[in-house]
Write an enzyme that holds these catalytic residues in place. Structure first.
Site, PDB file in Angstrom:
ATOM      1  N   GLU A  15       0.674  -1.014   0.269  1.00 42.60           N
ATOM      2  CA  GLU A  15       0.577  -0.086  -0.259  1.00 42.60           C
ATOM      3  C   GLU A  15       0.896   1.382  -0.117  1.00 42.60           C
ATOM      4  O   GLU A  15       1.965   1.589   0.245  1.00 42.60           O
ATOM      5  CB  GLU A  15      -0.744  -0.351   0.950  1.00 42.60           C
ATOM      6  CG  GLU A  15      -2.588  -0.379   1.138  1.00 42.60           C
ATOM      7  CD  GLU A  15      -3.523   0.520  -0.162  1.00 42.60           C
ATOM      8  OE1 GLU A  15      -2.174   1.827  -0.143  1.00 42.60           O
ATOM      9  OE2 GLU A  15      -4.215   0.199   0.029  1.00 42.60           O
ATOM     10  N   ARG A  96      -7.013   1.201  12.770  1.00 44.78           N
ATOM     11  CA  ARG A  96      -5.436   1.478  12.521  1.00 44.78           C
ATOM     12  C   ARG A  96      -6.237   2.302  11.612  1.00 44.78           C
ATOM     13  O   ARG A  96      -6.565   3.072  11.363  1.00 44.78           O
ATOM     14  CB  ARG A  96      -4.208   0.501  12.156  1.00 44.78           C
ATOM     15  CG  ARG A  96      -5.179  -0.314  10.335  1.00 44.78           C
ATOM     16  CD  ARG A  96      -4.138  -1.678  10.127  1.00 44.78           C
ATOM     17  NE  ARG A  96      -5.029  -1.828   8.704  1.00 44.78           N
ATOM     18  CZ  ARG A  96      -4.513  -1.702   7.412  1.00 44.78           C
ATOM     19  NH1 ARG A  96      -4.264  -0.879   7.498  1.00 44.78           N
ATOM     20  NH2 ARG A  96      -5.293  -2.619   7.126  1.00 44.78           N
ATOM     21  N   ASN A  98      -4.762   4.173   7.858  1.00 50.24           N
ATOM     22  CA  ASN A  98      -4.660   3.235   6.504  1.00 50.24           C
ATOM     23  C   ASN A  98      -4.185   4.395   5.255  1.00 50.24           C
ATOM     24  O   ASN A  98      -3.767   3.385   4.569  1.00 50.24           O
ATOM     25  CB  ASN A  98      -5.983   3.252   6.357  1.00 50.24           C
ATOM     26  CG  ASN A  98      -6.699   2.153   5.168  1.00 50.24           C
ATOM     27  OD1 ASN A  98      -5.751   1.043   5.065  1.00 50.24           O
ATOM     28  ND2 ASN A  98      -7.334   1.959   4.447  1.00 50.24           N
ATOM     29  N   GLU A 117     -12.123  -5.251   9.830  1.00 49.02           N
ATOM     30  CA  GLU A 117     -13.449  -4.595   8.949  1.00 49.02           C
ATOM     31  C   GLU A 117     -14.764  -4.909   9.165  1.00 49.02           C
ATOM     32  O   GLU A 117     -15.856  -5.458   7.925  1.00 49.02           O
ATOM     33  CB  GLU A 117     -12.953  -5.362   6.872  1.00 49.02           C
ATOM     34  CG  GLU A 117     -11.389  -5.284   6.862  1.00 49.02           C
ATOM     35  CD  GLU A 117     -10.735  -6.383   5.457  1.00 49.02           C
ATOM     36  OE1 GLU A 117     -11.551  -6.764   4.567  1.00 49.02           O
ATOM     37  OE2 GLU A 117      -9.626  -5.967   5.113  1.00 49.02           O
ATOM     38  N   ASN A 144     -10.245   4.935   2.199  1.00 51.10           N
ATOM     39  CA  ASN A 144      -9.557   5.232   1.710  1.00 51.10           C
ATOM     40  C   ASN A 144      -9.328   6.188   0.901  1.00 51.10           C
ATOM     41  O   ASN A 144     -10.045   7.454   1.227  1.00 51.10           O
ATOM     42  CB  ASN A 144      -9.571   4.341   1.057  1.00 51.10           C
ATOM     43  CG  ASN A 144      -8.594   2.786   1.185  1.00 51.10           C
ATOM     44  OD1 ASN A 144      -7.054   2.983   0.747  1.00 51.10           O
ATOM     45  ND2 ASN A 144      -9.303   1.927   0.814  1.00 51.10           N
ATOM     46  N   ASP A 197     -10.271   1.237  -4.040  1.00 49.94           N
ATOM     47  CA  ASP A 197      -9.579   1.306  -2.794  1.00 49.94           C
ATOM     48  C   ASP A 197      -8.299   3.302  -2.898  1.00 49.94           C
ATOM     49  O   ASP A 197      -8.903   3.819  -2.620  1.00 49.94           O
ATOM     50  CB  ASP A 197      -8.213   0.023  -2.840  1.00 49.94           C
ATOM     51  CG  ASP A 197      -7.743  -0.671  -1.532  1.00 49.94           C
ATOM     52  OD1 ASP A 197      -6.869   0.716  -0.464  1.00 49.94           O
ATOM     53  OD2 ASP A 197      -7.868  -1.749  -1.331  1.00 49.94           O
TER      54      ASP A 197
END
Length: 290
Positions: A15, A96, A98, A117, A144, A197
């Site tokens: 990521e 957390r 992201n 999730e 995101n 995403d």
């Protein structure tokens, strides 16, 4: 267009790619690792992080700002040290950090998510000159982006599990309006596109999205029109960055997370780094004011 394989990484959850001073930085969130790839030298360096790490971004004050599980930290690659800046959602141990982006004023907009999730506990925050406040966007399970338009007038907030993108107007002071639906991937004609995403904006304000479980990255014009589609030989395309000498080389991270043994056998490149060329270059680079 088809993406080309660039580098074997085998990331569990690759990521946060970002082009900084001639190199690509990215992370493997679940393996607590920060990477730097120098394409000219074909050299890959890595640093262990003390927690899950969602992103690293350049700072005008030196070093990088890293989004660790518990909050933003200053990261010094020369020593490998991480120095805490702030705690985020300390009352939610399953959350957390992201994804993130820097606006024209040097503020870092970053989101949190439920690592399981399941719960709608993901919020967007702003880090401005060392202080953190909530951005005022709706809570979702997985945030995101947000992607930020080149002029800073709009923020694009990605609700990954909701499969939609909301566009918010941003004032000079950084406040946002109620927002409006920009992209909806729940439509019948987009049922097999996967989940939106990581998101970025290019120099013309186009929005690039990686698609998890969708084997693609796509670009949308500021009016929401699909302009580009790039296919990948792996399911989980997480985010792209634009860089290279002319800003028109795209780098894409991917993930092995969630794939069965059968899927991994058919996708030996899952978790690796990919590349392709774009017609529109990157937006001007920015550094955080923290």
């Amino acid at each position: 267009m088809q993406a080309e394989h660039l580098l074997s990484v085998g990331a569990e959850l690759g990521e946060g790619p970002v082009w900084i001073d001639g190199a690509l930085w990215f992370v493997d969130i679940k393996r607590n690792t920060v990477f730097r790839f120098d394409p000219a030298a074909r050299a890959l360096s890595s640093w262990p992080a003390p927690e899950h790490v969602g992103w690293v971004l350049p700072s005008a004050q030196g070093g990088l700002i890293a989004g660790l599980r518990s909050g933003p930290h200053r990261f010094l690659p020369e020593t490998g040290a991480f120095e805490r800046i702030a705690d985020i959602q300390a009352d939610l141990p399953d959350n957390r950090l992201n994804d993130a982006a820097i606006d024209a004023q040097g503020r870092i907009w970053f989101g949190t998510m439920d690592n399981l999730e399941e719960s709608e506990t993901g919020k967007v925050f702003v880090l401005d000159n060392g202080a953190v406040h909530e951005a005022g966007l709706a809570a979702v399970t997985i945030t995101n982006g947000p992607a930020i338009s080149p002029c800073g007038s709009h923020v694009y907030h990605v609700d990954t599990l909701g499969r939609k993108v909301i566009r918010h107007a941003v004032s000079a002071a950084g406040t946002v309006d109620a927002g409006s639906l920009f992209l909806d991937f729940n439509r019948e004609d987009r049922a097999d596109w996967g989940y939106p995403d990581g998101a970025i904006c290019d120099a013309e304000g186009g929005v690039w999205l990686g698609f998890y479980a969708g084997s693609a990255a796509r670009r949308f014009a500021p009016d929401g029109t699909l302009t580009d589609e790039v296919r990948f030989p792996v399911s989980n395309v997480t985010k792209i960055a634009l860089g290279g000498e002319d800003g028109r080389t795209a780098f894409a991270t991917s993930a092995r997370q969630g794939l069965s043994e059968e899927q991994l056998a058919s996708q030996p490149l899952a978790g690796d780094l990919f590349t392709f060329r774009t017609a529109v270059p990157a937006a001007p680079p920015r550094k955080a004011n923290t």
